[in-house]
Design a protein around this motif. Structure first.
Motif, PDB file in Angstrom:
ATOM      1  N   LEU A   1       0.830  -1.202   0.000  1.00  0.00           N
ATOM      2  CA  LEU A   1       0.000   0.000   0.000  1.00  0.00           C
ATOM      3  C   LEU A   1       0.865   1.253   0.000  1.00  0.00           C
ATOM      4  O   LEU A   1       0.619   2.205  -0.752  1.00  0.00           O
ATOM      5  CB  LEU A   1      -0.923   0.003   1.219  1.00  0.00           C
ATOM      6  CG  LEU A   1      -1.843   1.221   1.383  1.00  0.00           C
ATOM      7  CD1 LEU A   1      -2.783   1.358   0.192  1.00  0.00           C
ATOM      8  CD2 LEU A   1      -2.652   1.107   2.674  1.00  0.00           C
ATOM      9  N   ARG A   2       1.924   1.249   0.818  1.00  0.00           N
ATOM     10  CA  ARG A   2       2.828   2.390   0.881  1.00  0.00           C
ATOM     11  C   ARG A   2       3.559   2.575  -0.448  1.00  0.00           C
ATOM     12  O   ARG A   2       3.726   3.704  -0.918  1.00  0.00           O
ATOM     13  CB  ARG A   2       3.839   2.195   2.016  1.00  0.00           C
ATOM     14  CG  ARG A   2       4.826   3.336   2.172  1.00  0.00           C
ATOM     15  CD  ARG A   2       4.134   4.641   2.445  1.00  0.00           C
ATOM     16  NE  ARG A   2       5.072   5.746   2.581  1.00  0.00           N
ATOM     17  CZ  ARG A   2       4.790   7.002   2.253  1.00  0.00           C
ATOM     18  NH1 ARG A   2       3.585   7.314   1.765  1.00  0.00           N
ATOM     19  NH2 ARG A   2       5.689   7.945   2.407  1.00  0.00           N
ATOM     20  N   ALA A   3       3.970   1.472  -1.064  1.00  0.00           N
ATOM     21  CA  ALA A   3       4.640   1.556  -2.366  1.00  0.00           C
ATOM     22  C   ALA A   3       3.718   2.194  -3.397  1.00  0.00           C
ATOM     23  O   ALA A   3       4.138   3.050  -4.186  1.00  0.00           O
ATOM     24  CB  ALA A   3       5.068   0.167  -2.828  1.00  0.00           C
ATOM     25  N   GLY A   4       2.450   1.796  -3.384  1.00  0.00           N
ATOM     26  CA  GLY A   4       1.484   2.375  -4.306  1.00  0.00           C
ATOM     27  C   GLY A   4       1.290   3.856  -4.072  1.00  0.00           C
ATOM     28  O   GLY A   4       1.195   4.650  -5.018  1.00  0.00           O
ATOM     29  N   GLU A   5       1.256   4.245  -2.816  1.00  0.00           N
ATOM     30  CA  GLU A   5       1.084   5.662  -2.485  1.00  0.00           C
ATOM     31  C   GLU A   5       2.264   6.489  -2.982  1.00  0.00           C
ATOM     32  O   GLU A   5       2.086   7.608  -3.483  1.00  0.00           O
ATOM     33  CB  GLU A   5       0.927   5.825  -0.971  1.00  0.00           C
ATOM     34  CG  GLU A   5      -0.393   5.278  -0.436  1.00  0.00           C
ATOM     35  CD  GLU A   5      -0.430   5.270   1.085  1.00  0.00           C
ATOM     36  OE1 GLU A   5       0.649   5.388   1.709  1.00  0.00           O
ATOM     37  OE2 GLU A   5      -1.541   5.143   1.654  1.00  0.00           O
ATOM     38  N   LEU A   6       3.463   5.950  -2.844  1.00  0.00           N
ATOM     39  CA  LEU A   6       4.658   6.666  -3.275  1.00  0.00           C
ATOM     40  C   LEU A   6       4.684   6.842  -4.791  1.00  0.00           C
ATOM     41  O   LEU A   6       5.092   7.900  -5.299  1.00  0.00           O
ATOM     42  CB  LEU A   6       5.911   5.918  -2.804  1.00  0.00           C
ATOM     43  CG  LEU A   6       6.183   5.966  -1.300  1.00  0.00           C
ATOM     44  CD1 LEU A   6       7.257   4.954  -0.910  1.00  0.00           C
ATOM     45  CD2 LEU A   6       6.598   7.375  -0.868  1.00  0.00           C
ATOM     46  N   VAL A   7       4.249   5.821  -5.520  1.00  0.00           N
ATOM     47  CA  VAL A   7       4.196   5.925  -6.985  1.00  0.00           C
ATOM     48  C   VAL A   7       3.146   6.942  -7.400  1.00  0.00           C
ATOM     49  O   VAL A   7       3.406   7.842  -8.222  1.00  0.00           O
ATOM     50  CB  VAL A   7       3.888   4.551  -7.624  1.00  0.00           C
ATOM     51  CG1 VAL A   7       3.569   4.702  -9.112  1.00  0.00           C
ATOM     52  CG2 VAL A   7       5.066   3.610  -7.435  1.00  0.00           C
ATOM     53  N   ARG A   8       1.963   6.842  -6.835  1.00  0.00           N
ATOM     54  CA  ARG A   8       0.867   7.719  -7.238  1.00  0.00           C
ATOM     55  C   ARG A   8       1.115   9.168  -6.841  1.00  0.00           C
ATOM     56  O   ARG A   8       0.608  10.094  -7.480  1.00  0.00           O
ATOM     57  CB  ARG A   8      -0.448   7.212  -6.647  1.00  0.00           C
ATOM     58  CG  ARG A   8      -0.852   5.845  -7.190  1.00  0.00           C
ATOM     59  CD  ARG A   8      -2.227   5.387  -6.767  1.00  0.00           C
ATOM     60  NE  ARG A   8      -2.390   5.333  -5.322  1.00  0.00           N
ATOM     61  CZ  ARG A   8      -3.081   6.209  -4.617  1.00  0.00           C
ATOM     62  NH1 ARG A   8      -3.697   7.220  -5.231  1.00  0.00           N
ATOM     63  NH2 ARG A   8      -3.174   6.097  -3.307  1.00  0.00           N
ATOM     64  N   ALA A   9       1.915   9.381  -5.790  1.00  0.00           N
ATOM     65  CA  ALA A   9       2.214  10.741  -5.336  1.00  0.00           C
ATOM     66  C   ALA A   9       2.998  11.535  -6.373  1.00  0.00           C
ATOM     67  O   ALA A   9       2.966  12.775  -6.371  1.00  0.00           O
ATOM     68  CB  ALA A   9       2.994  10.693  -4.025  1.00  0.00           C
ATOM     69  N   GLU A  10       3.687  10.831  -7.264  1.00  0.00           N
ATOM     70  CA  GLU A  10       4.478  11.520  -8.281  1.00  0.00           C
ATOM     71  C   GLU A  10       3.656  11.903  -9.506  1.00  0.00           C
ATOM     72  O   GLU A  10       4.150  12.589 -10.404  1.00  0.00           O
ATOM     73  CB  GLU A  10       5.669  10.661  -8.693  1.00  0.00           C
ATOM     74  CG  GLU A  10       6.665  10.446  -7.564  1.00  0.00           C
ATOM     75  CD  GLU A  10       8.065  10.164  -8.069  1.00  0.00           C
ATOM     76  OE1 GLU A  10       8.222   9.958  -9.292  1.00  0.00           O
ATOM     77  OE2 GLU A  10       8.987  10.166  -7.246  1.00  0.00           O
ATOM     78  N   VAL A  11       2.406  11.470  -9.542  1.00  0.00           N
ATOM     79  CA  VAL A  11       1.518  11.840 -10.640  1.00  0.00           C
ATOM     80  C   VAL A  11       0.917  13.208 -10.331  1.00  0.00           C
ATOM     81  O   VAL A  11       0.336  13.402  -9.255  1.00  0.00           O
ATOM     82  CB  VAL A  11       0.398  10.802 -10.823  1.00  0.00           C
ATOM     83  CG1 VAL A  11      -0.567  11.233 -11.922  1.00  0.00           C
ATOM     84  CG2 VAL A  11       0.990   9.438 -11.147  1.00  0.00           C
ATOM     85  N   PRO A  12       1.048  14.174 -11.224  1.00  0.00           N
ATOM     86  CA  PRO A  12       0.528  15.521 -10.944  1.00  0.00           C
ATOM     87  C   PRO A  12      -0.998  15.564 -10.866  1.00  0.00           C
ATOM     88  O   PRO A  12      -1.693  14.756 -11.486  1.00  0.00           O
ATOM     89  CB  PRO A  12       1.047  16.342 -12.138  1.00  0.00           C
ATOM     90  CG  PRO A  12       1.259  15.333 -13.231  1.00  0.00           C
ATOM     91  CD  PRO A  12       1.707  14.084 -12.537  1.00  0.00           C
ATOM     92  N   GLY A  13      -1.492  16.508 -10.087  1.00  0.00           N
ATOM     93  CA  GLY A  13      -2.933  16.717  -9.985  1.00  0.00           C
ATOM     94  C   GLY A  13      -3.613  15.803  -8.990  1.00  0.00           C
ATOM     95  O   GLY A  13      -2.986  14.982  -8.320  1.00  0.00           O
ATOM     96  N   ARG A  14      -4.925  15.950  -8.897  1.00  0.00           N
ATOM     97  CA  ARG A  14      -5.717  15.133  -7.981  1.00  0.00           C
ATOM     98  C   ARG A  14      -5.955  13.759  -8.589  1.00  0.00           C
ATOM     99  O   ARG A  14      -6.206  13.625  -9.788  1.00  0.00           O
ATOM    100  CB  ARG A  14      -7.058  15.814  -7.692  1.00  0.00           C
ATOM    101  CG  ARG A  14      -6.925  17.151  -6.957  1.00  0.00           C
ATOM    102  CD  ARG A  14      -8.293  17.706  -6.607  1.00  0.00           C
ATOM    103  NE  ARG A  14      -9.006  16.826  -5.698  1.00  0.00           N
ATOM    104  CZ  ARG A  14     -10.253  17.075  -5.252  1.00  0.00           C
ATOM    105  NH1 ARG A  14     -10.899  18.146  -5.673  1.00  0.00           N
ATOM    106  NH2 ARG A  14     -10.834  16.230  -4.418  1.00  0.00           N
ATOM    107  N   LYS A  15      -5.865  12.757  -7.750  1.00  0.00           N
ATOM    108  CA  LYS A  15      -6.063  11.379  -8.210  1.00  0.00           C
ATOM    109  C   LYS A  15      -7.369  10.820  -7.636  1.00  0.00           C
ATOM    110  O   LYS A  15      -7.712  11.110  -6.495  1.00  0.00           O
ATOM    111  CB  LYS A  15      -4.896  10.482  -7.779  1.00  0.00           C
ATOM    112  CG  LYS A  15      -3.679  10.573  -8.686  1.00  0.00           C
ATOM    113  CD  LYS A  15      -2.835  11.793  -8.431  1.00  0.00           C
ATOM    114  CE  LYS A  15      -2.117  11.704  -7.099  1.00  0.00           C
ATOM    115  NZ  LYS A  15      -1.203  12.866  -6.894  1.00  0.00           N
TER     116      LYS A  15
END
Length: 288
Positions: free
Chosen positions: A178-192
């Motif tokens: 879950l933490r790994a996924g959060e770290l990857v998605r955090a680098e995507v700009p804008g709201r997810k």
């Protein structure tokens, strides 16, 4: 149609395909998925079969007699199953190459251990992928420890595997995933978007912007995702059965498995992570 990318995919594995030992090798397995597991007559299986009883299509050499015709014979459920290499591990390592036909006394424990090993190998697959994700580097040390622990369990005796608390182990590893996924998605700009565990059966999501979305455990059965942007989306546990992924972009999508793609619909325009491939029935459907 290929989508022009403004930024590189943060989640795209840098090391290519995940470990080959976590892929099924049916030639070195004693047909365990065809015996140990039960299935019920449905759209996925043409007949009922209880756990521990060999499928009627299993041959003497432990190969499937209708392997190339599973879908047309009503066994599409078999085509989307993946043991993540657990079958050959149990057959050749845990039981040292002794098959359940020649050594019937091994059968009950072998069939009991197979789903446990599969769970361990599935977790190893996800951990192996997480270790290729650049944004997850802050937790790579913890992931390596988790991998060592999982591998130690896979090398254990049949008795120790049968006693293993898989649910507790899965919960422990899932914290890191879950933490790994959060770290990857955090680098995507804008709201997810957050659709974790959502019921999206039959949803109309054609062309949807789901880049960096949290779709963990979402039910997307028969959803229209054609042309959708699923780059860097967390797809662990997503049910893609009969979902339309035609033209969708899953480049850099994380924790996506081949079995999930095999259950979906798509074509040559569907863009996939490097470690995965277009299912054969996609190609057939496009050709026809």
């Amino acid at each position: 149609m290929s989508r022009k990318r403004e930024t590189p995919s943060a989640g795209t594995p840098a090391t290519g395909p995940v470990r080959p030992d976590l892929r099924a090798d049916c030639a070195n397995c004693f047909g365990l998925c065809c015996v140990a597991l039960p299935f019920a007559r449905s759209a996925d299986f043409a007949v009922d079969k209880p756990a521990g009883q060999p499928c009627g299509n299993l041959q003497a050499d432990f190969r499937c007699g209708i392997h190339t015709r599973l879908r047309e014979r009503g066994f599409s459920g078999c085509t989307v199953f993946d043991c993540f290499g657990a079958g050959q591990k149990v057959s050749q390592v845990t039981f040292g190459g002794r098959d359940w036909r020649q050594a019937p006394d091994t059968a009950p424990r072998m069939f009991e251990v197979f789903p446990v090993m599969r769970a361990l190998h599935e977790l190893l697959w996800y951990v192996a992928e997480a270790l290729t994700l650049r944004p997850a580097r802050p937790i790579h040390a913890d992931l390596r420890l988790a991998r060592e622990n999982l591998e130690r369990h896979t090398r254990g005796s049949a008795e120790s595997l049968a006693r293993l608390d898989v649910a507790a182990l899965r919960q422990e590893v899932n914290v890191l995933l879950l933490r790994a996924g959060e770290l990857v998605r955090a680098e995507v700009p804008g709201r997810k978007k957050n659709h974790r565990g959502a019921d999206l059966i039959g949803a109309r999501l054609k062309g949807a912007d789901l880049r960096g979305a949290n779709l963990r455990g979402a039910r997307l059965i028969a959803a229209d995702l054609s042309g959708a942007d699923l780059r860097e989306a967390d797809l662990i546990g997503v049910d893609f059965r009969d979902a339309d992924l035609t033209g969708a972009d899953l480049t850099g999508a994380i924790f996506l498995t081949q079995a999930q793609l095999d259950a979906a619909k798509g074509d040559a325009t569907t863009e996939l992570p490097r470690a995965l491939s277009h299912p054969a029935h996609w190609v057939s459907a496009t050709a026809s």
